[in-house]
Design a protein around this motif. Structure first.
Motif, PDB file in Angstrom:
ATOM      1  N   GLY A  26       0.848  -1.188   0.000  1.00  0.00           N
ATOM      2  CA  GLY A  26       0.000   0.000   0.000  1.00  0.00           C
ATOM      3  C   GLY A  26       0.879   1.233   0.000  1.00  0.00           C
ATOM      4  O   GLY A  26       1.813   1.334  -0.798  1.00  0.00           O
ATOM      5  N   ARG A  73      -0.057  -8.211   1.830  1.00  0.00           N
ATOM      6  CA  ARG A  73      -1.056  -7.135   1.794  1.00  0.00           C
ATOM      7  C   ARG A  73      -2.352  -7.618   2.436  1.00  0.00           C
ATOM      8  O   ARG A  73      -2.995  -6.879   3.178  1.00  0.00           O
ATOM      9  CB  ARG A  73      -1.302  -6.691   0.354  1.00  0.00           C
ATOM     10  N   GLY A  79      -4.021  -1.821   2.069  1.00  0.00           N
ATOM     11  CA  GLY A  79      -4.254  -1.623   0.648  1.00  0.00           C
ATOM     12  C   GLY A  79      -5.040  -2.757   0.026  1.00  0.00           C
ATOM     13  O   GLY A  79      -5.444  -3.711   0.681  1.00  0.00           O
ATOM     14  N   LYS A  80      -5.247  -2.642  -1.271  1.00  0.00           N
ATOM     15  CA  LYS A  80      -5.979  -3.647  -2.027  1.00  0.00           C
ATOM     16  C   LYS A  80      -4.968  -4.543  -2.735  1.00  0.00           C
ATOM     17  O   LYS A  80      -3.984  -4.060  -3.273  1.00  0.00           O
ATOM     18  CB  LYS A  80      -6.883  -2.944  -3.042  1.00  0.00           C
ATOM     19  N   ASP A 104       3.876  -5.208  -2.933  1.00  0.00           N
ATOM     20  CA  ASP A 104       3.588  -4.322  -4.061  1.00  0.00           C
ATOM     21  C   ASP A 104       4.832  -4.055  -4.904  1.00  0.00           C
ATOM     22  O   ASP A 104       4.777  -4.091  -6.122  1.00  0.00           O
ATOM     23  CB  ASP A 104       3.004  -2.995  -3.570  1.00  0.00           C
TER      24      ASP A 104
END
Length: 165
Positions: A26, A73, A79-80, A104
């Motif tokens: 994120g 995550r 976050g997604k 990420d």
């Protein structure tokens, strides 16, 4: 005098430092002990395992070794979980067990002195900080230093059976 393109490492200058691999989840930046990292790979869709927790995305075959893949995550609820060309899998070697973690992106390798890592603040009981080794503040950056070995070996991860602990 021969010229070498290989940079020389000043071992004395690194005394007292520990190296960390930094990555993002994120908008936050995290760090893990570089000595636990075996390699970094691009994300590939793992084979799913029935009834696995949502953060365990499945397994991949890494040169003949079946490797469980954990999406940090989802595990850390930050976050997604979108899979882009920047999404990577950090392959870890923890007590001779190979595990992959999805992040990420990977940022860089950073040397930190123990004094630069401050203890994580105490939060209400709803925030679990038992896998946070501490926080490192570097100019404009704040790194969350994760004890990745403690996290991966925890019973809630279900990655090792009881006899291996």
């Amino acid at each position: 005098m021969e010229r070498s393109d290989t940079p020389r490492v000043d071992v004395e200058a690194l005394e007292g430092f520990q190296e960390f691999l930094t990555f993002t989840l994120g908008v936050e930046e995290y760090a893990i002990d570089i000595l636990k990292v075996q390699e970094i790979r691009g994300y590939e869709q793992p084979t799913t395992i029935a009834h696995a927790p949502s953060f365990i995305k499945g397994v991949i075959n890494l040169r003949g070794t079946i490797v469980p893949i954990v999406d940090l995550r989802i595990k850390f609820a930050v976050g997604k979980a979108e899979y882009t060309p920047f999404t990577v899998v950090i392959i870890l070697n923890i007590q001779n067990r190979i595990v992959g973690v999805v992040v990420d992106s990977v940022s860089d390798v950073m040397a930190l002195k123990g004094a630069q890592i401050r203890p994580a603040p105490e939060f209400a009981s709803t925030v679990d900080t038992k896998y946070i080794q501490g926080l490192a503040s570097l100019e404009e950056r704040m790194l969350i230093v994760v004890n990745i070995e403690q996290l991966m070996l925890s019973s809630e991860m279900a990655l090792l059976d009881e006899s291996a602990r």
